[in-house]
Design an enzyme around this catalytic site. Structure first.
Site, PDB file in Angstrom:
ATOM      1  N   ASP A 161     -35.647  35.106  10.214  1.00  0.00           N
ATOM      2  CA  ASP A 161     -35.055  36.290   9.938  1.00  0.00           C
ATOM      3  C   ASP A 161     -34.724  36.022   8.542  1.00  0.00           C
ATOM      4  OD1 ASP A 161     -33.653  37.149  13.271  1.00  0.00           O
ATOM      5  OD2 ASP A 161     -32.492  35.406  13.015  1.00  0.00           O
ATOM      6  N   ASP A 210     -34.640  42.548  15.356  1.00  0.00           N
ATOM      7  CA  ASP A 210     -33.543  42.763  15.842  1.00  0.00           C
ATOM      8  C   ASP A 210     -32.785  43.926  15.025  1.00  0.00           C
ATOM      9  OD1 ASP A 210     -33.451  39.747  16.004  1.00  0.00           O
ATOM     10  OD2 ASP A 210     -32.794  39.487  13.752  1.00  0.00           O
TER      11      ASP A 210
END
Length: 189
Positions: A141, A159
């Site tokens: 991330d 995501d």
């Protein structure tokens, strides 16, 4: 019956874009900042080498006061919940894989274009994150959205696809419900 090939190609494109974005931010931006002496790997080498460069917490400002690219290794699920390591990672891969298989079954049975589009986004995003988890034991991330001291949990392209897919699915459920009711009212008149 709709041709499913463009949808399946879209899943593949989402996976490639997700991995490209992670490679670019990790190798070209953050690795250079953390280790100036390291030479970034090209995308194909990065994809085929399983070794991960677990970077220290580094950050590159993208939009001052609002967005950074920051290295976060997410060993949990969405927003870092249920952090796992070791064998627990493979449990997450397995559970996610079963969910993706269920979504694929739904995809092949779906007649509605909006439902299929939503499922493509969700499946592509989930598979992009499964690749990370299988390769690195965690998901890369890097998008850090913040305002002052408040930070939204770090996320990535996959995501974003999952969230957009779920939101489209919810929107579709509300709009198709209304159109079904209006159709049934017209039919009964």
């Amino acid at each position: 019956m709709m041709n499913k090939l463009p949808y399946l190609l879209s899943i593949f494109i989402i996976i490639i874009l997700d991995q490209l974005s992670k490679w670019y931010v990790l190798e070209e931006m953050l690795l250079n900042k953390a280790y100036a002496h390291k030479v970034p790997r090209d995308f194909i080498t990065w994809m085929t080498e399983v070794k991960a460069a677990y970077l220290p917490p580094v950050s590159v400002n993208v939009l001052d006061g609002y967005v950074n690219f920051s290295m976060v290794w997410n060993r949990g699920v969405s927003f870092g919940l249920f952090q796992q390591s070791g064998a627990g990672v493979w449990g997450l891969v397995g559970v996610t894989g079963v969910i993706v298989l269920g979504l694929l079954v739904w995809f092949f049975k779906a007649e509605n274009m909006n439902t299929r589009t939503s499922l493509v986004l969700i499946i592509g995003g989930a598979l992009g994150n499964i690749i990370d988890r299988a390769r690195f034991g965690s998901v890369i991330d890097f998008v850090d959205v913040y305002f002052g001291e408040w930070h939204y949990p770090a996320f990535n392209f996959a995501d974003s696809c999952i969230v957009i897919g779920v939101l489209l699915m919810l929107l579709n459920s509300f709009t198709s419900e209304k159109s079904d009711k209006s159709y049934s009212l017209k039919k009964n008149k």
